[in-house]
Design a protein around this motif. Sequence first.
Motif, PDB file in Angstrom:
ATOM      1  N   ASN A 290       1.099  -0.982   0.270  1.00  0.00           N
ATOM      2  CA  ASN A 290      -0.730   0.480  -0.141  1.00  0.00           C
ATOM      3  C   ASN A 290       0.803   1.259  -0.224  1.00  0.00           C
ATOM      4  O   ASN A 290       1.752   1.614   0.859  1.00  0.00           O
ATOM      5  CB  ASN A 290      -0.839  -0.109   1.021  1.00  0.00           C
ATOM      6  N   LEU A 291       0.937   2.061  -1.075  1.00  0.00           N
ATOM      7  CA  LEU A 291       1.852   2.818  -1.265  1.00  0.00           C
ATOM      8  C   LEU A 291       0.994   4.356  -1.452  1.00  0.00           C
ATOM      9  O   LEU A 291      -0.057   4.818  -2.303  1.00  0.00           O
ATOM     10  CB  LEU A 291       3.028   3.012  -2.209  1.00  0.00           C
ATOM     11  N   GLN A 292       0.864   5.368  -0.625  1.00  0.00           N
ATOM     12  CA  GLN A 292      -0.357   6.284  -0.766  1.00  0.00           C
ATOM     13  C   GLN A 292      -0.246   7.281  -1.771  1.00  0.00           C
ATOM     14  O   GLN A 292       0.839   7.648  -1.967  1.00  0.00           O
ATOM     15  CB  GLN A 292      -0.526   6.765   1.125  1.00  0.00           C
ATOM     16  N   GLY A 293      -1.114   7.706  -2.267  1.00  0.00           N
ATOM     17  CA  GLY A 293      -1.147   8.574  -3.063  1.00  0.00           C
ATOM     18  C   GLY A 293      -0.859   9.683  -3.054  1.00  0.00           C
ATOM     19  O   GLY A 293      -0.625  10.879  -3.921  1.00  0.00           O
ATOM     20  N   ASP A 294       0.292  10.372  -1.850  1.00  0.00           N
ATOM     21  CA  ASP A 294       0.625  11.319  -1.569  1.00  0.00           C
ATOM     22  C   ASP A 294       1.587  11.567  -0.795  1.00  0.00           C
ATOM     23  O   ASP A 294       2.307  12.372  -0.440  1.00  0.00           O
ATOM     24  CB  ASP A 294      -0.340  12.474  -0.079  1.00  0.00           C
TER      25      ASP A 294
ATOM     26  N   ASP B 169       4.535 -15.570   9.801  1.00  0.00           N
ATOM     27  CA  ASP B 169       3.479 -15.759  10.809  1.00  0.00           C
ATOM     28  C   ASP B 169       3.006 -13.548  10.950  1.00  0.00           C
ATOM     29  O   ASP B 169       1.719 -13.959  11.561  1.00  0.00           O
ATOM     30  CB  ASP B 169       3.741 -15.762  12.184  1.00  0.00           C
ATOM     31  N   ALA B 170       3.677 -13.141  10.354  1.00  0.00           N
ATOM     32  CA  ALA B 170       2.959 -11.408  10.108  1.00  0.00           C
ATOM     33  C   ALA B 170       2.055 -11.393   9.245  1.00  0.00           C
ATOM     34  O   ALA B 170       2.055 -11.819   8.509  1.00  0.00           O
ATOM     35  CB  ALA B 170       4.374 -10.582  10.429  1.00  0.00           C
ATOM     36  N   ALA B 171       1.265 -10.543   9.470  1.00  0.00           N
ATOM     37  CA  ALA B 171      -0.556  -9.931   9.025  1.00  0.00           C
ATOM     38  C   ALA B 171       0.359  -8.916   7.965  1.00  0.00           C
ATOM     39  O   ALA B 171      -0.220  -8.971   6.493  1.00  0.00           O
ATOM     40  CB  ALA B 171      -1.473 -10.369  10.071  1.00  0.00           C
ATOM     41  N   ILE B 172       0.818  -8.478   8.597  1.00  0.00           N
ATOM     42  CA  ILE B 172       1.369  -7.296   8.045  1.00  0.00           C
ATOM     43  C   ILE B 172       3.005  -6.644   8.049  1.00  0.00           C
ATOM     44  O   ILE B 172       3.167  -6.996   9.319  1.00  0.00           O
ATOM     45  CB  ILE B 172       0.400  -5.439   8.464  1.00  0.00           C
ATOM     46  N   ALA B 173       3.235  -5.472   7.167  1.00  0.00           N
ATOM     47  CA  ALA B 173       5.030  -5.365   7.716  1.00  0.00           C
ATOM     48  C   ALA B 173       4.781  -4.049   7.404  1.00  0.00           C
ATOM     49  O   ALA B 173       4.453  -3.782   6.404  1.00  0.00           O
ATOM     50  CB  ALA B 173       5.693  -6.675   6.985  1.00  0.00           C
ATOM     51  N   THR B 174       5.930  -3.318   7.969  1.00  0.00           N
ATOM     52  CA  THR B 174       5.502  -1.604   7.612  1.00  0.00           C
ATOM     53  C   THR B 174       7.088  -1.649   8.082  1.00  0.00           C
ATOM     54  O   THR B 174       8.283  -2.106   8.510  1.00  0.00           O
ATOM     55  CB  THR B 174       4.705  -1.095   8.126  1.00  0.00           C
ATOM     56  N   LEU B 175       7.601   0.057   8.362  1.00  0.00           N
ATOM     57  CA  LEU B 175       8.730  -0.055   8.264  1.00  0.00           C
ATOM     58  C   LEU B 175       8.544   1.634   9.879  1.00  0.00           C
ATOM     59  O   LEU B 175       7.782   2.283   9.617  1.00  0.00           O
ATOM     60  CB  LEU B 175       9.303   1.099   7.243  1.00  0.00           C
ATOM     61  N   CYS B 176      10.212   1.870   9.820  1.00  0.00           N
ATOM     62  CA  CYS B 176       9.889   2.673  11.474  1.00  0.00           C
ATOM     63  C   CYS B 176      11.314   3.376  10.678  1.00  0.00           C
ATOM     64  O   CYS B 176      12.477   3.197  10.612  1.00  0.00           O
ATOM     65  CB  CYS B 176       9.712   2.708  12.816  1.00  0.00           C
TER      66      CYS B 176
ATOM     67  N   LEU C  30      14.711  10.433  23.077  1.00  0.00           N
ATOM     68  CA  LEU C  30      15.413   9.829  22.986  1.00  0.00           C
ATOM     69  C   LEU C  30      14.812   7.699  22.657  1.00  0.00           C
ATOM     70  O   LEU C  30      13.388   7.654  23.856  1.00  0.00           O
ATOM     71  CB  LEU C  30      16.155   9.731  24.301  1.00  0.00           C
ATOM     72  N   GLY C  31      15.213   7.288  22.467  1.00  0.00           N
ATOM     73  CA  GLY C  31      14.890   6.057  21.849  1.00  0.00           C
ATOM     74  C   GLY C  31      13.225   6.396  20.941  1.00  0.00           C
ATOM     75  O   GLY C  31      13.376   4.875  20.831  1.00  0.00           O
ATOM     76  N   ALA C  32      12.811   7.163  20.990  1.00  0.00           N
ATOM     77  CA  ALA C  32      12.113   7.439  20.022  1.00  0.00           C
ATOM     78  C   ALA C  32      11.468   6.603  18.590  1.00  0.00           C
ATOM     79  O   ALA C  32      12.455   6.870  18.064  1.00  0.00           O
ATOM     80  CB  ALA C  32      10.863   8.463  20.024  1.00  0.00           C
ATOM     81  N   MET C  33      10.243   6.342  18.161  1.00  0.00           N
ATOM     82  CA  MET C  33      10.657   5.195  16.489  1.00  0.00           C
ATOM     83  C   MET C  33       9.255   6.136  16.123  1.00  0.00           C
ATOM     84  O   MET C  33       8.493   6.342  16.196  1.00  0.00           O
ATOM     85  CB  MET C  33      10.907   4.795  16.659  1.00  0.00           C
ATOM     86  N   ARG C  34       9.634   6.422  14.704  1.00  0.00           N
ATOM     87  CA  ARG C  34       8.358   7.755  13.742  1.00  0.00           C
ATOM     88  C   ARG C  34       8.372   6.146  12.718  1.00  0.00           C
ATOM     89  O   ARG C  34       8.879   5.967  12.048  1.00  0.00           O
ATOM     90  CB  ARG C  34       9.020   8.170  13.015  1.00  0.00           C
ATOM     91  N   HIS C  35       6.650   6.252  12.860  1.00  0.00           N
ATOM     92  CA  HIS C  35       6.170   5.069  12.049  1.00  0.00           C
ATOM     93  C   HIS C  35       6.073   6.134  11.089  1.00  0.00           C
ATOM     94  O   HIS C  35       5.689   7.256  10.580  1.00  0.00           O
ATOM     95  CB  HIS C  35       4.792   4.534  12.142  1.00  0.00           C
ATOM     96  N   ILE C  36       6.353   5.045   9.967  1.00  0.00           N
ATOM     97  CA  ILE C  36       6.404   5.068   8.180  1.00  0.00           C
ATOM     98  C   ILE C  36       5.309   5.189   7.800  1.00  0.00           C
ATOM     99  O   ILE C  36       5.226   3.187   7.630  1.00  0.00           O
ATOM    100  CB  ILE C  36       7.965   4.870   7.489  1.00  0.00           C
ATOM    101  N   GLY C  37       4.077   5.088   6.961  1.00  0.00           N
ATOM    102  CA  GLY C  37       2.972   4.998   6.146  1.00  0.00           C
ATOM    103  C   GLY C  37       3.193   3.970   5.839  1.00  0.00           C
ATOM    104  O   GLY C  37       2.162   4.557   4.091  1.00  0.00           O
ATOM    105  N   LEU C  38       3.835   2.702   5.783  1.00  0.00           N
ATOM    106  CA  LEU C  38       4.260   2.023   4.081  1.00  0.00           C
ATOM    107  C   LEU C  38       4.119   1.265   4.227  1.00  0.00           C
ATOM    108  O   LEU C  38       4.512   0.445   5.570  1.00  0.00           O
ATOM    109  CB  LEU C  38       5.403   2.557   3.700  1.00  0.00           C
ATOM    110  N   TYR C  39       3.222   0.229   4.325  1.00  0.00           N
ATOM    111  CA  TYR C  39       2.574  -0.890   4.852  1.00  0.00           C
ATOM    112  C   TYR C  39       2.428  -2.247   3.940  1.00  0.00           C
ATOM    113  O   TYR C  39       2.179  -2.043   2.354  1.00  0.00           O
ATOM    114  CB  TYR C  39       1.052  -0.868   4.769  1.00  0.00           C
ATOM    115  N   ALA C  40       2.947  -3.641   3.573  1.00  0.00           N
ATOM    116  CA  ALA C  40       2.522  -4.618   2.839  1.00  0.00           C
ATOM    117  C   ALA C  40       1.637  -5.497   3.488  1.00  0.00           C
ATOM    118  O   ALA C  40       2.060  -5.687   4.855  1.00  0.00           O
ATOM    119  CB  ALA C  40       4.373  -5.538   2.731  1.00  0.00           C
ATOM    120  N   TYR C  41       1.013  -6.448   2.526  1.00  0.00           N
ATOM    121  CA  TYR C  41      -0.394  -7.442   3.352  1.00  0.00           C
ATOM    122  C   TYR C  41       0.133  -8.734   2.374  1.00  0.00           C
ATOM    123  O   TYR C  41      -0.242  -8.239   1.669  1.00  0.00           O
ATOM    124  CB  TYR C  41      -1.524  -6.580   3.395  1.00  0.00           C
ATOM    125  N   ARG C  42      -0.689  -9.411   2.700  1.00  0.00           N
ATOM    126  CA  ARG C  42      -1.310 -10.489   1.947  1.00  0.00           C
ATOM    127  C   ARG C  42      -2.496 -10.069   1.724  1.00  0.00           C
ATOM    128  O   ARG C  42      -3.353  -9.973   2.577  1.00  0.00           O
ATOM    129  CB  ARG C  42      -0.599 -12.242   2.518  1.00  0.00           C
TER     130      ARG C  42
END
Length: 241
Positions: A96-100, A121-128, A169-181
């Motif tokens: 899922n690549l958002q159009g913006d 065993d994961a339903a979704i993969a995403t990045l941070c 310190l130690g915080a992670m930003r979620h990148i809104g890029l998803y992979a699904y089956r």
Amino acid sequence: MAYQIIIPARYASTRLPGKPLLDINGRCLLQHVHEAALASGAESVIIATDDERIRATAAGFGARVCMTRADHASGSERLAEVVEQLQLPDDAIIVNLQGDEFGMPTVLLDQVAELLAATTDAAIATLCEPIDNDADYHNPHIVKVVMDRRGRALYFSRAPIPWSDGSALGAMRHIGLYAYRSGFLRRYVQMPASPLEQSERLEQLRALDAGATIQLATAVQKPGLGIDTAADLERARQRAG
């Protein structure tokens, strides 16, 4: 590894109406996103929309388009309709690549698809990525994620998490890029909306609330620029120039 990219694109936007069709140095935002997707390792790229203006523009630059209903509450729901229209097999990997998402590096598209393929065993993969300043840490428009030691998501929030005396310190930003089956997308639209999803306005919390596993990895390259405001659009034009 085979995977497909679906780009959900809506015309309606509270802050930037017609956002996918706004011009960035001679090409609309959606065309820039589509070109990045084509440069990836995906075997196909599809734009999913409910708007005839977007369909006509996308067809004009040679994109494959699926028309979808107008009542979807999220990009994941729009993807699920495309999966049904195309009768994709349950094990097909969909990114899922958002159009913006302007300037999304193609290496990240491949990375998130490969992450899901490797995590059976994961339903979704995403990045941070790490948050490197306190302003972003406290910004509710920047989504934070906390994970366990295996990189499995524990929670996503607009609030500053994990708390560390107000410091990033130690915080992670979620990148809104998803992979699904495809099979999970079919199940996702049957899940009831989660109170946490509705409170945070984060669709991935529906999956977590239902007990699904979301696997994360640190992005191997800096992500692109999500276009939400006129200031974002101007930054994209400067970057493209």
